[in-house]
Design an enzyme around this catalytic site. Structure first.
Site, PDB file in Angstrom:
ATOM      1  N   ASN A 208       0.851  -1.195   0.000  1.00  0.00           N
ATOM      2  CA  ASN A 208       0.000   0.000   0.000  1.00  0.00           C
ATOM      3  C   ASN A 208       0.882   1.238   0.000  1.00  0.00           C
ATOM      4  O   ASN A 208       2.106   1.131   0.021  1.00  0.00           O
ATOM      5  CB  ASN A 208      -0.973  -0.024   1.187  1.00  0.00           C
ATOM      6  N   PRO A 304      -3.882 -11.385  10.567  1.00  0.00           N
ATOM      7  CA  PRO A 304      -4.252 -11.123  11.966  1.00  0.00           C
ATOM      8  C   PRO A 304      -4.401  -9.627  12.167  1.00  0.00           C
ATOM      9  O   PRO A 304      -3.684  -8.836  11.537  1.00  0.00           O
ATOM     10  CB  PRO A 304      -3.046 -11.653  12.754  1.00  0.00           C
ATOM     11  N   ASP A 305      -5.326  -9.229  13.018  1.00  0.00           N
ATOM     12  CA  ASP A 305      -5.453  -7.810  13.350  1.00  0.00           C
ATOM     13  C   ASP A 305      -4.580  -7.556  14.581  1.00  0.00           C
ATOM     14  O   ASP A 305      -4.915  -7.965  15.695  1.00  0.00           O
ATOM     15  CB  ASP A 305      -6.917  -7.445  13.626  1.00  0.00           C
ATOM     16  N   ILE A 306      -3.455  -6.893  14.342  1.00  0.00           N
ATOM     17  CA  ILE A 306      -2.452  -6.746  15.410  1.00  0.00           C
ATOM     18  C   ILE A 306      -2.987  -5.848  16.524  1.00  0.00           C
ATOM     19  O   ILE A 306      -2.904  -6.167  17.707  1.00  0.00           O
ATOM     20  CB  ILE A 306      -1.136  -6.180  14.818  1.00  0.00           C
ATOM     21  N   PHE A 324      -4.640   3.909  14.675  1.00  0.00           N
ATOM     22  CA  PHE A 324      -4.968   4.898  13.654  1.00  0.00           C
ATOM     23  C   PHE A 324      -6.181   4.385  12.886  1.00  0.00           C
ATOM     24  O   PHE A 324      -6.414   3.176  12.843  1.00  0.00           O
ATOM     25  CB  PHE A 324      -3.793   5.095  12.674  1.00  0.00           C
ATOM     26  N   LYS A 342     -12.009  -2.456  17.857  1.00  0.00           N
ATOM     27  CA  LYS A 342     -10.636  -2.925  18.097  1.00  0.00           C
ATOM     28  C   LYS A 342     -10.292  -2.936  19.589  1.00  0.00           C
ATOM     29  O   LYS A 342      -9.327  -3.555  19.991  1.00  0.00           O
ATOM     30  CB  LYS A 342      -9.652  -2.028  17.366  1.00  0.00           C
TER      31      LYS A 342
HETATM   32  N1  CTP Z   1      -4.208  -2.728  12.087  1.00  0.00           N
HETATM   33  C1  CTP Z   1      -3.498  -3.778  12.616  1.00  0.00           C
HETATM   34  N2  CTP Z   1      -3.548  -4.994  11.990  1.00  0.00           N
HETATM   35  C2  CTP Z   1      -4.270  -5.172  10.869  1.00  0.00           C
HETATM   36  C3  CTP Z   1      -4.988  -4.082  10.317  1.00  0.00           C
HETATM   37  C4  CTP Z   1      -4.935  -2.857  10.955  1.00  0.00           C
HETATM   38  O1  CTP Z   1      -2.826  -3.626  13.637  1.00  0.00           O
HETATM   39  N3  CTP Z   1      -4.284  -6.339  10.283  1.00  0.00           N
HETATM   40  C5  CTP Z   1      -4.188  -1.450  12.821  1.00  0.00           C
HETATM   41  C6  CTP Z   1      -3.559  -0.295  12.087  1.00  0.00           C
HETATM   42  O2  CTP Z   1      -2.180  -0.195  12.406  1.00  0.00           O
HETATM   43  C7  CTP Z   1      -4.353   0.885  12.612  1.00  0.00           C
HETATM   44  C8  CTP Z   1      -5.718   0.314  12.874  1.00  0.00           C
HETATM   45  O3  CTP Z   1      -5.535  -1.081  12.996  1.00  0.00           O
HETATM   46  O4  CTP Z   1      -3.847   1.348  13.840  1.00  0.00           O
HETATM   47  C9  CTP Z   1      -6.753   0.588  11.816  1.00  0.00           C
HETATM   48  O5  CTP Z   1      -6.279   0.279  10.556  1.00  0.00           O
HETATM   49  P1  CTP Z   1      -7.163   0.564   9.279  1.00  0.00           P
HETATM   50  O6  CTP Z   1      -6.429   0.157   8.064  1.00  0.00           O
HETATM   51  O7  CTP Z   1      -7.708   1.961   9.360  1.00  0.00           O
HETATM   52  O8  CTP Z   1      -8.407  -0.364   9.556  1.00  0.00           O
HETATM   53  P2  CTP Z   1      -8.738  -1.824   9.166  1.00  0.00           P
HETATM   54  O9  CTP Z   1      -8.519  -2.688  10.355  1.00  0.00           O
HETATM   55  O10 CTP Z   1      -8.026  -2.196   7.928  1.00  0.00           O
HETATM   56  O11 CTP Z   1     -10.307  -1.717   8.929  1.00  0.00           O
HETATM   57  P3  CTP Z   1     -11.121  -1.284   7.594  1.00  0.00           P
HETATM   58  O12 CTP Z   1     -10.612  -2.162   6.518  1.00  0.00           O
HETATM   59  O13 CTP Z   1     -12.527  -1.556   7.994  1.00  0.00           O
HETATM   60  O14 CTP Z   1     -10.876   0.172   7.381  1.00  0.00           O
END
Ligand code: CTP
Length: 399
Positions: A208, A304-306, A324, A342
């Site tokens: 990205n 995984p969503d960290i 963020f 989150k």
């Molecule tokens: N984040 C994370 N791990 C992921 C995705 C996101 O830790 N796999 C964290 C980002 O570092 C940020 C926050 O989650 O602090 C939100 O990221 P964002 O890209 O805005 O959201 P998404 O989780 O991708 O949700 P969406 O696709 O619905 O916008």
């Protein structure tokens, strides 16, 4: 060591100004960069050319130099440093500082700054011992202004007593003390930054537009307040922050592993633009294009969503978790929902639509969402956002 630290050095008008030339050299030897400001009085004792040449940086002299204002306004200049040092600090400069006067570039910077200030007083012994100077020195101390010296000894004017500016190495020691013993001393903060790369095959990946600039600015600002910072970064273009433990990673899985390994921390800031998906069973050989064959179809699974993983931890959860929210529409509502989903404490929402120029740009326009509601910050540089966030984190961890 002071590597990566930025010092704004204001040189006042006193005979000790010649020692400031050596001070510049000593600070740079330790890895600091020095942006010099020469007062009108200072320029009577040292030449602008020698100051600029030793600093290797642009020299600032006049508040009304429109060229400089176009490049960097005085507010920005006063905040772009980690510490402001005034050496020599004359009786006149101290009096102006104590009374909040701002009638030239140096005093305006000193009034406008949000950074700590260290003065190295230098003046005749009678001036130093005068009731007015004693009063001013006390006021400055109460205002949180740091001070080094003056030393006692023979003075250029022929008298003996306290009033000689501290030696350059003593000033360097005071600078190190100020920078390494900031309000976040003893605190460990984790910052994630940059994009992740999710491989398709050995030569291709999904990425990205994140440059990593915001994450690096946050890490720099936290280090400047004395925090120990672990910086887990995907492959980013921005300059790496100085003074951190840097952990380079590539994929979201690697980022989660590195984050988990760095726990426990007092606070964690998740500024990385983590890829939401990865390619299932990425090929270990380059995918070839074969004439007439079907185009390859990529299958994805969720990363995984960290942020969510760390926010929902039990005993190892950091006291403060900051995320963020990169949004392109309905920014505040989406970000508020994201904070709930989150489970983080604060979320910094920003509009990353192409028209804003934020993703990959040098500025940011954020709204901080917490359990106290939404706080709109004016559009400012990513460096300034980093500093404001670091100050807020410092206040929060202090409570
Ligand atoms: N984040 C994370 N791990 C992921 C995705 C996101 O830790 N796999 C964290 C980002 O570092 C940020 C926050 O989650 O602090 C939100 O990221 P964002 O890209 O805005 O959201 P998404 O989780 O991708 O949700 P969406 O696709 O619905 O916008």
């Amino acid at each position: 060591m002071l590597s990566g630290r930025k010092i704004l050095l204001i040189i006042g008008g006193g005979i000790a100004a010649y020692k400031s030339l050596d001070l510049i050299r000593r600070l740079r030897d330790r890895g600091a960069s020095v942006v010099p400001v020469l007062t009108k009085g200072g320029a009577e004792f040292v030449t602008p050319l020698s100051v600029a040449a030793l600093a290797g940086e642009k020299l600032y002299r006049d508040l009304f130099d429109l060229g400089d204002e176009a490049e960097m306004g005085h507010i920005q200049l006063s905040r772009a440093a980690d510490l402001i040092v005034v050496a020599p600090a004359t009786a006149d400069l101290m009096a102006k500082m104590a009374n909040g006067q701002a009638n030239d570039l140096a005093t305006t910077l000193l009034l406008a700054t949000d950074k700590r200030v260290l003065i190295a007083p230098a003046m005749n012994v009678r001036m130093w011992e005068h009731a007015a100077t004693v009063r001013n020195a006390e006021k400055l101390k109460q205002d949180g202004i740091l001070s080094v010296g003056p030393d006692e000894g023979d003075m250029a004017c022929g008298e003996y007593g306290p009033g000689r500016m501290a030696e350059p190495l003593a000033i360097v020691a005071a600078v190190e003390d100020a920078l390494l013993n900031g309000p976040l001393k003893g605190k460990h903060v984790l910052v994630t930054s940059g994009p992740t790369h999710e491989p398709i095959d050995p030569v291709r990946y999904i990425a990205n537009r994140s440059s990593g600039a915001q994450g690096a600015a946050i890490a720099n600002a936290l280090v400047a307040l004395g925090a120990k910072v672990t910086f887990v970064t995907g492959p980013a273009h921005a300059e790496m922050p100085a003074g951190c433990v840097i952990v380079p990673v590539e994929t979201a899985d690697e980022m989660l592993a590195a984050v988990t390994k760095s726990l426990p921390v007092d606070a964690a800031v998740f500024a990385a633009a983590v890829a939401d998906w990865k390619v299932i069973s990425a090929s270990d050989k380059k995918i070839k294009k074969t004439k007439g064959a079907k185009l390859p179809v990529l299958e994805f699974s969720e990363n995984p969503d960290i942020l969510q993983t760390i926010s929902s931890m039990g005993k190892d959860r950091p006291k403060l978790v900051v995320g963020f929210a990169a949004e392109t529409d309905d920014v505040q509502k989406n970000a508020t929902d994201k904070r709930q989903r989150k489970g983080c404490d604060w979320i910094l929402a920003n509009d990353v639509s192409p028209a804003t120029g934020i993703m990959g740009g040098s500025e940011n326009d954020v709204t901080l969402i917490s359990d106290q509601g939404a706080e709109n910050w004016p559009r400012m540089s990513k460096i300034a956002v980093g500093q404001r966030l670091a100050d807020k984190i410092s206040d929060e961890l202090d409570d």
